[in-house]
Write an enzyme that holds these catalytic residues in place. Structure first.
Site, PDB file in Angstrom:
ATOM      1  N   CYS A   1       2.477 -86.431  -6.386  1.00  0.00           N
ATOM      2  CA  CYS A   1       2.891 -85.101  -6.821  1.00  0.00           C
ATOM      3  C   CYS A   1       3.007 -85.067  -8.333  1.00  0.00           C
ATOM      4  O   CYS A   1       2.780 -86.064  -9.014  1.00  0.00           O
ATOM      5  CB  CYS A   1       4.231 -84.708  -6.189  1.00  0.00           C
ATOM      6  SG  CYS A   1       5.605 -85.730  -6.751  1.00  0.00           S
TER       7      CYS A   1
ATOM      8  N   CYS B   1       5.095 -87.626 -10.148  1.00  0.00           N
ATOM      9  CA  CYS B   1       4.427 -88.891 -10.451  1.00  0.00           C
ATOM     10  C   CYS B   1       3.723 -88.804 -11.794  1.00  0.00           C
ATOM     11  O   CYS B   1       3.701 -89.760 -12.571  1.00  0.00           O
ATOM     12  CB  CYS B   1       3.417 -89.240  -9.362  1.00  0.00           C
ATOM     13  SG  CYS B   1       4.124 -89.421  -7.713  1.00  0.00           S
TER      14      CYS B   1
ATOM     15  N   ASP C   1     -22.277 -65.680 -36.300  1.00  0.00           N
ATOM     16  CA  ASP C   1     -23.250 -66.165 -37.263  1.00  0.00           C
ATOM     17  C   ASP C   1     -24.607 -65.574 -36.876  1.00  0.00           C
ATOM     18  O   ASP C   1     -24.770 -65.073 -35.762  1.00  0.00           O
ATOM     19  CB  ASP C   1     -23.284 -67.696 -37.207  1.00  0.00           C
ATOM     20  CG  ASP C   1     -24.347 -68.278 -38.110  1.00  0.00           C
ATOM     21  OD1 ASP C   1     -24.458 -67.829 -39.253  1.00  0.00           O
ATOM     22  OD2 ASP C   1     -25.078 -69.182 -37.650  1.00  0.00           O
TER      23      ASP C   1
END
Length: 847
Positions: free
Chosen positions: A117, A120, A528
């Site tokens: 989970c 952890c 650009d």
């Protein structure tokens, strides 16, 4: 002040503001054609002199010396400050630092085992980040840890730290080794079901219990053993549950024990299953309550089943990324001493020539030296149509060769290939957390302790209100079981995993997860021109050839004055120079199947053009090709149709070249950078989405205005002759006005603006500097990828919010229901498994 001045100088040096190429301006020159050296030795076929009088010709200074410079600036011509000007250091999104870094950091990646989970995740991150000089992020979806550590750090030290936290770890040297699913969950689920199915069947079928009691007592009598004081069936259920709770679930219990100081999802499962199992033994010994052994077994089985399904769903979620990782070739057929030898891909070196058969993937990036074929780049760039390649064509490693046999010379191998770059960017993005996940991480860190406290309070609350011990234990266990921090931990990384994998398949590489939240706020975009709105390559736009304009040459030319011969003479002259304009003209003529003619006395005059005596049948006219101004000084007045062609091409911003024979103009070629086919549609789509477009380019005002008009950008939103600093200042100006700015570019001169913008997109056909600076990289030439990237980011953000909303609502509603005794522990276990599965499968909706 001196220190501040030095910092400014360092910054200017990084972004190239002091490069003389960035500030040099074209100077007007007076130059003409020098007569070809062979003119005097061959008869002149026309009375018109081949040597023009000098006249003013404008020239454009380019970054690199060339043999021919056009008089007018072409659409897309590289200005002095363009991406070809000079290499530059990568620009970080963070502020520029005048001081050199004292510590060199190196990336490390580890595969992890035992995570269950988001708690952890927090535990491992906390453990690694506690090591001096280490910065780590853990990805729950891919079960990997991405670490930045001082160069020379021993990976074993980090592995040992992870193991000390109760998890397994192994360094990954190659990102293609990342395991995205686990096979252990399938085996665990199989053995859990063997025992859990009979436990559930017996527990839920009360009519079986008398018969089972009699059979157990009969067996006890056969062995002269005492009968159980209470239900023999309950002891059978407890016995069948024991392997599941104590053996199959042992990895869960072990992880819970190792993380006593920092509880995780394993802690809840261990508390819930062992409490139910222990209570069942106590209840059947004393006869004081119901047996919940089937709940203990079911909780473990549901958890393991949920992890198995979650693993499969994550595997589907990562399928696009897995496909990308698997594209690389393992072997390659190289040509050595005229023979074809099959070698491992790791042994291929730059410069080696290798064979690509029809249907095979190209082993690495290279240049075709023999053969012709159609190449499918769809899995790398998202381009749907195959691209025709022939000698001289650049090919990307791992692209699919459709038909013809090719011989390719390797130009990039290993980690330098395009596939390796894309993969590295995708994996890097997986190791970065989106800001939206921070709230989930903070909640997950305190989730398990809070749930444990709620469970304890539930037990005492029920027991203190005259409820039975059985009811109190049942409610407390249900609270422990239904709580699911997994959904919180999976909400963001799985969605990002799906988005980045599928985006990469379409040529969209999300390098920074933060773009998911920024993309929906963008309301201004700076584009650009060269390489972004235009292709960045010089091509011939139009060839106006007028054989009848050569009537002034006299009747001796009547037989050779054909369109084919005029083009052949242009090919003969222009093939002797490598200027981009000349290359565009020669490429066009060669594609017409026209062959080159013999030429003598070739001369090139920079800024004006080229000349030579071309043999056409029995005649050898002096062929001139160059800027209109230079040619006009050497010829009779242009035919009105040719003059009109010159004016139209100049008005549209193209570079114009005029060809003449013995002083009579016969053809006009307009050459320039082509606007991308989807540029206008993309700009219109941005406008429709509420994003105001700006064109900021280093090209001249006429060219910028022409391009802006063609793509739909308002004239007052055009800035021409812009330096890198100008682009960056425009970004900041719009930000000060309250706009969220997106910058799209492809060159070194765009890097500063890309770094300063709120969201940056780089064209993958551009420079490494631009790609290293940008948040999103488009690996294909089409500009329409910008809209796809924004849509993908918005879709992913919506999915993440849905996931997090579900995770929060599920726990907010589910835990109180369990605490009030409205949910049996067995059903709570099923709901918990479903919660995680929902988050993963919901993420699969990203397309």
């Amino acid at each position: 002040m001196a220190r501040r001045k030095k910092q400014d100088e360092n910054i200017r040096e990084v972004i190239g503001l002091d490069d003389p190429l960035l500030t040099a301006q074209a100077a007007a020159t007076s130059q003409g054609f020098a007569a070809p050296s062979s003119v005097s030795s061959a008869p002149v076929s026309s009375p018109v002199s081949a040597t023009p009088a000098p006249g003013p010709v404008s020239a454009t200074l380019e970054p690199t010396p060339t043999s021919f410079v056009p008089a007018s600036t072409p659409v897309g011509a590289a200005p002095a400050h363009s991406k070809t000007a000079r290499p530059s250091s990568d620009l970080s999104r963070a502020s520029f630092s005048p001081e050199p870094a004292k510590t060199v950091l190196a990336p490390l990646t580890f595969s992890l085992e035992g995570m269950t989970c988001s708690a952890c995740v927090s535990t491992i991150e906390r453990t690694l980040n506690a090591i001096p000089g280490v910065s780590a992020t853990v990805n729950f979806a891919t079960e990997t840890a991405h670490v930045m550590a001082a160069e020379g750090t021993n990976p074993k030290k980090l592995v040992e730290a992870i193991k000390s936290a109760g998890y397994g770890a192994k360094e990954i040297a190659n990102v293609s080794q990342i395991a995205l699913h686990s096979k252990k969950s399938a085996a665990s689920l199989f053995f859990a079901l063997i025992f859990t199915i009979p436990v559930l069947a017996i527990s839920m079928t009360m009519s079986w219990h008398p018969a089972i009691d009699r059979w157990i007592n009969f067996q006890l009598d056969n062995f002269n053993l005492l009968h159980a004081k209470y239900s023999p069936t309950a002891w059978l259920i407890i016995g069948l549950s024991a392997p599941v709770v104590l053996i199959v679930a042992w990895p869960i219990h072990r992880a819970a024990i190792r993380n006593l100081a920092h509880p995780t999802m394993d802690s809840l499962i261990t508390l819930g299953s062992l409490s139910a199992f222990g209570w069942s033994i106590y209840a059947n010994i004393t006869g004081t309550g119901d047996v919940y052994a089937e709940v203990a077994a079911t909780v473990v089985t549901f958890v393991i089943a949920g992890r198995y399904l979650e693993s499969r769903a994550k595997r589907r979620a990562s399928s696009a990324l897995a496909t990308l990782l698997a594209l690389g070739s393992k072997e390659v057929s190289v040509i050595r001493k005229g023979e074809i030898v099959l070698i491992p891909i790791d042994h291929l070196d730059i410069g080696n020539e290798f064979v690509v058969k029809p249907g095979e993937r190209i082993a690495t990036d290279g240049v075709v030296i023999s053969g012709a074929s159609a190449v499918d780049n769809s899995l790398l760039t998202g381009e749907s149509l195959p691209i025709d390649v022939s000698p001289g064509s650049v090919v990307i490693g791992s692209s699919l060769n459709r038909n013809g046999r090719l011989i390719v010379r390797a130009t990039r191998v290993g980690s330098d290939t395009e596939l390796a770059r894309i993969t590295a960017m995708v994996i890097s993005a997986q190791g970065t957390k989106a800001p939206i996940q921070r709230l989930a991480d903070r909640i997950s860190a305190v989730f398990v302790p809070i749930v444990t406290l709620i469970s304890i309070c539930t037990f005492f609350g029920w027991h203190s209100t005259n409820h039975s011990l059985t009811q109190s234990v049942s409610a407390a266990i249900a609270v422990l079981v239904i709580a699911c921090p997994c959904a919180l931990g999976l909400a963001t990384p799985v969605a990002l995993l799906v988005a980045s994998g599928r985006g990469a398949q379409r040529g969209i590489v999300i390098r920074e997860p933060r773009v998911l939240e920024v993309s929906r706020k963008v309301d201004a975009v700076i584009l650009d021109k060269t390489g972004t709105l235009t292709s960045g390559e010089m091509v011939l736009n139009k060839a106006s050839v007028l054989p009848d304009a050569g009537k002034l040459l006299g009747p001796s030319f009547s037989e050779i004055l054909t369109g084919e011969n005029i083009l052949a003479s242009a090919l003969s002259v222009e093939s002797h120079t490598d200027h981009p304009v000349a290359t565009a003209i020669t490429t066009y003529i060669q594609n017409q199947g026209i062959k080159q003619l013999p030429i003598t006395g070739f001369t090139n005059t920079p800024g004006s053009g080229s000349a030579g005596r071309v043999r056409i049948g029995e005649l050898s006219p002096v062929v001139l090709i160059g800027s209109p101004a230079a040619i006009a000084h050497s010829t009779t007045p242009f035919d009105p149709r040719l003059a009109q062609a010159v004016n139209e091409a100049s008005r549209d911003g193209f570079t114009v070249s005029v060809l003449a024979w013995d002083g009579v103009a016969l053809a006009v070629f307009s050459v320039g950078d082509q606007i991308k086919p989807d540029a206008r549609a993309t700009v219109m789509a941005l406008k429709k989405g509420g994003i105001d477009p700006w064109l900021v380019t280093g090209d001249n005002a006429d060219v910028a205005a022409t391009v802006a008009a063609k793509v739909g950008i308002d004239p007052d939103h055009v800035i021409a002759s812009a330096l890198p600093q100008t682009k960056m200042e425009k970004v900041k100006e719009l930000q000060i006005k309250g706009f969220s700015v997106m910058m799209i570019g492809d060159g070194i001169n765009d890097a500063a603006a890309l770094a300063s913008s709120d969201l940056s997109i780089a064209m993958g056909t551009g420079t490494d500097t631009a790609m290293a600076t940008a948040d999103i990289v488009l690996m294909r030439k089409q500009l329409g990828g910008v809209i796809e990237a924004l849509n993908l980011a918005n879709k992913t953000l919506k999915i993440i919010r849905t996931n997090l909303g579900w995770a929060f609502v599920y726990n907010i509603i589910g835990i109180p229901i369990a605490a009030f005794g409205e949910l049996r522990p067995m059903y709570a276990a099923g709901a918990m498994a479903f919660s995680s599965l929902f988050v993963v499968t919901n993420s699969l909706r990203i397309k």
